[in-house]
Scaffold this motif. Structure first.
Motif, PDB file in Angstrom:
ATOM      1  N   LEU A 169       2.319 -10.716   8.139  1.00  0.00           N
ATOM      2  CA  LEU A 169       1.552  -9.749   7.640  1.00  0.00           C
ATOM      3  C   LEU A 169       0.133  -9.870   8.403  1.00  0.00           C
ATOM      4  N   PRO A 170      -0.541  -8.898   8.325  1.00  0.00           N
ATOM      5  CA  PRO A 170      -1.892  -8.969   9.110  1.00  0.00           C
ATOM      6  C   PRO A 170      -2.541  -9.612   8.169  1.00  0.00           C
ATOM      7  N   PRO A 171      -3.806 -10.033   8.479  1.00  0.00           N
ATOM      8  CA  PRO A 171      -4.898 -11.045   7.732  1.00  0.00           C
ATOM      9  C   PRO A 171      -5.605  -9.894   6.851  1.00  0.00           C
ATOM     10  N   LYS A 172      -5.935 -10.653   5.544  1.00  0.00           N
ATOM     11  CA  LYS A 172      -6.779  -9.759   4.782  1.00  0.00           C
ATOM     12  C   LYS A 172      -8.105 -10.164   4.983  1.00  0.00           C
ATOM     13  N   LYS A 173      -9.037  -8.962   4.865  1.00  0.00           N
ATOM     14  CA  LYS A 173     -10.418  -9.174   5.182  1.00  0.00           C
ATOM     15  C   LYS A 173     -11.232  -8.859   3.705  1.00  0.00           C
ATOM     16  N   MET A 174     -11.629  -9.915   3.258  1.00  0.00           N
ATOM     17  CA  MET A 174     -12.425  -9.807   2.041  1.00  0.00           C
ATOM     18  C   MET A 174     -13.435  -8.497   1.944  1.00  0.00           C
ATOM     19  N   LEU A 175     -14.382  -9.152   2.784  1.00  0.00           N
ATOM     20  CA  LEU A 175     -15.576  -8.040   2.652  1.00  0.00           C
ATOM     21  C   LEU A 175     -15.747  -7.581   4.154  1.00  0.00           C
ATOM     22  N   GLY A 176     -16.376  -6.355   4.003  1.00  0.00           N
ATOM     23  CA  GLY A 176     -17.054  -5.749   5.431  1.00  0.00           C
ATOM     24  C   GLY A 176     -15.897  -5.336   6.238  1.00  0.00           C
ATOM     25  N   ALA A 177     -14.799  -4.630   5.510  1.00  0.00           N
ATOM     26  CA  ALA A 177     -13.560  -4.124   6.381  1.00  0.00           C
ATOM     27  C   ALA A 177     -14.033  -2.551   6.838  1.00  0.00           C
ATOM     28  N   ASP A 178     -14.386  -2.650   8.088  1.00  0.00           N
ATOM     29  CA  ASP A 178     -14.709  -1.441   8.753  1.00  0.00           C
ATOM     30  C   ASP A 178     -13.433  -0.725   8.960  1.00  0.00           C
ATOM     31  N   ARG A 179     -13.591   0.707   9.342  1.00  0.00           N
ATOM     32  CA  ARG A 179     -12.787   1.717   9.545  1.00  0.00           C
ATOM     33  C   ARG A 179     -11.564   1.023  11.048  1.00  0.00           C
ATOM     34  N   GLU A 180     -12.265   0.284  11.799  1.00  0.00           N
ATOM     35  CA  GLU A 180     -11.280  -0.119  13.087  1.00  0.00           C
ATOM     36  C   GLU A 180     -10.616  -1.163  12.696  1.00  0.00           C
ATOM     37  N   PHE A 181     -10.958  -1.951  11.534  1.00  0.00           N
ATOM     38  CA  PHE A 181     -10.085  -3.048  11.084  1.00  0.00           C
ATOM     39  C   PHE A 181      -8.795  -2.434  10.188  1.00  0.00           C
ATOM     40  N   ILE A 182      -9.352  -1.472   9.464  1.00  0.00           N
ATOM     41  CA  ILE A 182      -8.457  -0.877   8.553  1.00  0.00           C
ATOM     42  C   ILE A 182      -7.474  -0.264   9.219  1.00  0.00           C
ATOM     43  N   GLU A 183      -7.470   0.352  10.257  1.00  0.00           N
ATOM     44  CA  GLU A 183      -6.686   1.066  11.032  1.00  0.00           C
ATOM     45  C   GLU A 183      -5.757   0.114  11.772  1.00  0.00           C
ATOM     46  N   ALA A 184      -6.458  -0.949  12.320  1.00  0.00           N
ATOM     47  CA  ALA A 184      -5.461  -1.800  12.877  1.00  0.00           C
ATOM     48  C   ALA A 184      -4.480  -2.348  11.771  1.00  0.00           C
ATOM     49  N   ARG A 185      -5.143  -2.821  10.681  1.00  0.00           N
ATOM     50  CA  ARG A 185      -4.195  -3.409   9.685  1.00  0.00           C
ATOM     51  C   ARG A 185      -2.854  -2.509   9.362  1.00  0.00           C
ATOM     52  N   ARG A 186      -3.404  -1.137   9.251  1.00  0.00           N
ATOM     53  CA  ARG A 186      -2.459  -0.163   8.982  1.00  0.00           C
ATOM     54  C   ARG A 186      -1.311  -0.105   9.915  1.00  0.00           C
ATOM     55  N   ARG A 187      -1.610  -0.247  11.251  1.00  0.00           N
ATOM     56  CA  ARG A 187      -0.585  -0.142  12.205  1.00  0.00           C
ATOM     57  C   ARG A 187       0.215  -1.502  12.069  1.00  0.00           C
ATOM     58  N   ALA A 188      -0.242  -2.562  11.990  1.00  0.00           N
ATOM     59  CA  ALA A 188       0.609  -3.891  11.567  1.00  0.00           C
ATOM     60  C   ALA A 188       1.436  -3.834  10.331  1.00  0.00           C
ATOM     61  N   LEU A 189       0.923  -3.338   9.248  1.00  0.00           N
ATOM     62  CA  LEU A 189       1.923  -2.992   8.233  1.00  0.00           C
ATOM     63  C   LEU A 189       2.989  -2.251   8.556  1.00  0.00           C
ATOM     64  N   LYS A 190       2.620  -0.975   9.203  1.00  0.00           N
ATOM     65  CA  LYS A 190       3.716  -0.050   9.805  1.00  0.00           C
ATOM     66  C   LYS A 190       4.795  -0.946  10.435  1.00  0.00           C
ATOM     67  N   ARG A 191       4.403  -1.631  11.564  1.00  0.00           N
ATOM     68  CA  ARG A 191       5.293  -2.482  12.308  1.00  0.00           C
ATOM     69  C   ARG A 191       6.068  -3.579  11.490  1.00  0.00           C
ATOM     70  N   PHE A 192       5.542  -4.106  10.473  1.00  0.00           N
ATOM     71  CA  PHE A 192       5.982  -5.119   9.480  1.00  0.00           C
ATOM     72  C   PHE A 192       7.082  -4.487   8.771  1.00  0.00           C
ATOM     73  N   ILE A 193       6.903  -3.274   8.178  1.00  0.00           N
ATOM     74  CA  ILE A 193       7.847  -2.766   7.239  1.00  0.00           C
ATOM     75  C   ILE A 193       8.959  -2.222   8.010  1.00  0.00           C
ATOM     76  N   ASN A 194       8.870  -1.774   9.134  1.00  0.00           N
ATOM     77  CA  ASN A 194       9.767  -1.152  10.083  1.00  0.00           C
ATOM     78  C   ASN A 194      10.662  -2.153  10.542  1.00  0.00           C
ATOM     79  N   LEU A 195      10.218  -3.458  11.069  1.00  0.00           N
ATOM     80  CA  LEU A 195      10.906  -4.345  11.290  1.00  0.00           C
ATOM     81  C   LEU A 195      11.834  -4.959  10.052  1.00  0.00           C
ATOM     82  N   VAL A 196      11.558  -5.177   9.017  1.00  0.00           N
ATOM     83  CA  VAL A 196      12.032  -5.454   7.872  1.00  0.00           C
ATOM     84  C   VAL A 196      13.173  -4.274   7.599  1.00  0.00           C
ATOM     85  N   ALA A 197      12.844  -3.232   7.415  1.00  0.00           N
ATOM     86  CA  ALA A 197      13.774  -2.145   7.035  1.00  0.00           C
ATOM     87  C   ALA A 197      14.877  -1.856   7.864  1.00  0.00           C
ATOM     88  N   ARG A 198      14.666  -2.351   9.223  1.00  0.00           N
ATOM     89  CA  ARG A 198      15.939  -2.428  10.267  1.00  0.00           C
ATOM     90  C   ARG A 198      16.594  -3.743  10.203  1.00  0.00           C
TER      91      ARG A 198
END
Length: 487
Positions: free
Chosen positions: A122-151
């Motif tokens: 899983l991508p790392p969790k950022k406790m404080l100060g998560a900016d939009r760039e970090f949130i978007e990068a984590r969304r992409r990483a979560l999408k990759r994770f769940i697709n690898l698992v689902a397949r």
């Protein structure tokens, strides 16, 4: 129960007694052979033919499911805002809301149930100060994770995945944990677990070492390729921003309403024509900026992101190899070492004629033999799973040829679109600039144009790099060529 071979005991005696117990191996249940459970309904069992071989092609793996992960507008909690994701599964026809902690629980359960399979990180969790760039990068990483698992074949048939992708009730984390409670891991539920060693090739250890080295080399190379592709896509986006700003400056210059001073009145018509031409150029630069931005985004989504997906798959294989060495293999070696020590203690107790000690050691040795057998079976099953996971990685290798081919096509198509966009607007625009610049630099009659390359004969002494429209046109179209170059 038969005693272990003397050779195995001798090898075990060489293991280091001071090695620490691996957390993953310690947490994994160690069932006795008689404790094997019946498999869950729907569990993939390959009882026909050679179960070691997986017949899945890349197309079949990709067709298992496609999962989208989108950001839900931020919601405010009591103290901090939290991010939610809308997870939509094509296979289950469901769309559910999930938080990052839901992914964490799901990931931990996968590791608990499938310790010998490729579980993506899983991508790392950022406790404080998560900016939009970090949130978007984590969304992409979560999408990759769940697709690898689902397949992934075993994961795709597990009830935990179905719950995560389709359960829309409250407290999905409790539901997930409840579904896995008392079930045990794959070793305890697979009918072939105790016979896995029978299907392994004789040189399985050599094959494992070679495969691990090959995957490591592939990962290192594609990591560098991904970085280069990322830089190319980023440059295209930066270039788009520069082109847009360039066009805005031209537009501002062409829209300038500052009156001409009286001493420049003779050239008022020339300045007006130039302003009109510059405004036309600003439109062209805006279109060029739009094309460059489209190409950069396309390569970012279609090439860089899919290369990241492939790298996540390879990384999960590397993590699995490390878990195998530090987990079940390490535990098996420790069990053999402990058994060897007990045998030595038994021999010493017999020689010193201590009946009570001999009786206690005999009971402990019987228990340890059972532990050694279980860890040996787990070790064989781990190699069995590794063999299958290696096949899955190689089944996904054709994806790389598609990605790199798409990258080349994107570069070619992007240059073609820019060229076709720019050329049709040139004739009237450059005619206007030619007439205007000719008047500013002494009139059309004094400017000689080289019929071979379109450069002005005065280009060597004009600071802008060329006199006349053709020279300016060439300077913009071929900025890396010198005045002496020919077209």
């Amino acid at each position: 129960m038969d005693r272990l071979p003397a050779a195995a005991v001798a090898v075990a005696a060489e293991a280091e007694a001071a090695e620490e117990e691996d957390p993953l191996a310690a947490d994994s249940p160690v069932p006795q052979v008689s404790e094997q459970r019946d498999p869950e309904p729907g569990r993939m069992q390959m009882l026909q033919g050679n179960p070691l071989l997986l017949p899945h092609s890349l197309q079949e793996l990709l067709a298992k499911d496609t999962v989208q992960v989108a950001l839900v507008p931020e919601r405010k909690g009591l103290f901090l805002k939290h991010v939610e994701y809308e997870v939509s599964s094509q296979r289950f026809g469901a769309s559910v809301s999930r938080r990052y902690n839901d992914f964490v629980v799901f990931h931990d359960l996968l590791l608990q149930k499938f310790p010998y399979r490729m579980v993506p990180a899983l991508p790392p969790k950022k406790m404080l100060g998560a900016d939009r760039e970090f949130i978007e990068a984590r969304r992409r990483a979560l999408k990759r994770f769940i697709n690898l698992v689902a397949r992934h074949p075993p994961f795709s048939e597990d009830v935990v995945l179905k719950l995560f992708l389709s359960f829309s009730g409250p407290d999905v984390q409790s539901k997930l944990k409840e579904s896995a409670q008392g079930v045990g891991d794959e070793f305890m539920n697979c009918k072939l677990a105790t016979r896995a060693k029978d299907f392994l090739p004789a040189d399985i250890q050599t094959q494992f070492a070679v495969s691990r080295e090959l995957i490591r080399n592939i990962y290192n190379s594609f990591y560098k390729l991904r970085d280069r592709a990322e830089r190319i896509a980023s440059r295209a986006i930066d270039n788009a921003a520069d082109l847009l700003m360039f066009g805005k400056e031209l537009s501002a210059l062409g829209s300038d309403t500052t009156p001409l001073p009286s001493w420049a009145a003779l050239h008022s018509s020339t300045w007006g024509s130039l302003k009109q031409a510059l405004k036309g150029l600003s439109v062209e630069f805006a279109l060029l900026a739009d094309k460059a931005a489209q190409q950069g985004k396309k390569e970012e989504n279609d090439v860089v992101e899919k290369l990241n997906l492939f790298l996540d798959l390879l990384q999960s294989y590397k993590d699995l190899c490390e878990r195998h060495e530090k987990g079940v293999l390490h535990k098996h070696q420790r069990a053999l070492h402990k058994y060897s020590l007990m045998r030595r203690q038994m021999s010493a107790a017999v020689h010193s004629q201590q009946p009570e000690a001999v009786q206690q050691l005999e009971s402990r040795i019987v228990e340890q033999e059972s532990t050694v057998q279980t860890t040996e079976l787990r070790h064989a099953f781990s190699l069995y799973c590794l063999h299958q996971e290696t096949q899955l990685v190689h089944a996904c290798l054709p994806l790389t040829a598609h990605l790199l081919g798409a990258f080349v096509d994107s570069q070619i198509q992007g240059h073609k679109e820019v060229g076709s966009l720019h050329r049709p607007a040139r004739p009237p625009l450059w005619l206007t600039l030619k007439n205007g610049l000719g008047e500013l630099w002494g009139g059309p009659s004094t400017v000689q144009t080289d019929p071979l390359c379109g450069w002005s004969a005065r280009c060597a002494v004009v600071p802008c790099g060329g006199g006349g429209a053709a020279g300016l046109q060439r300077a913009i179209s071929h900025p890396l060529e010198g005045p002496g170059s020919q077209g």
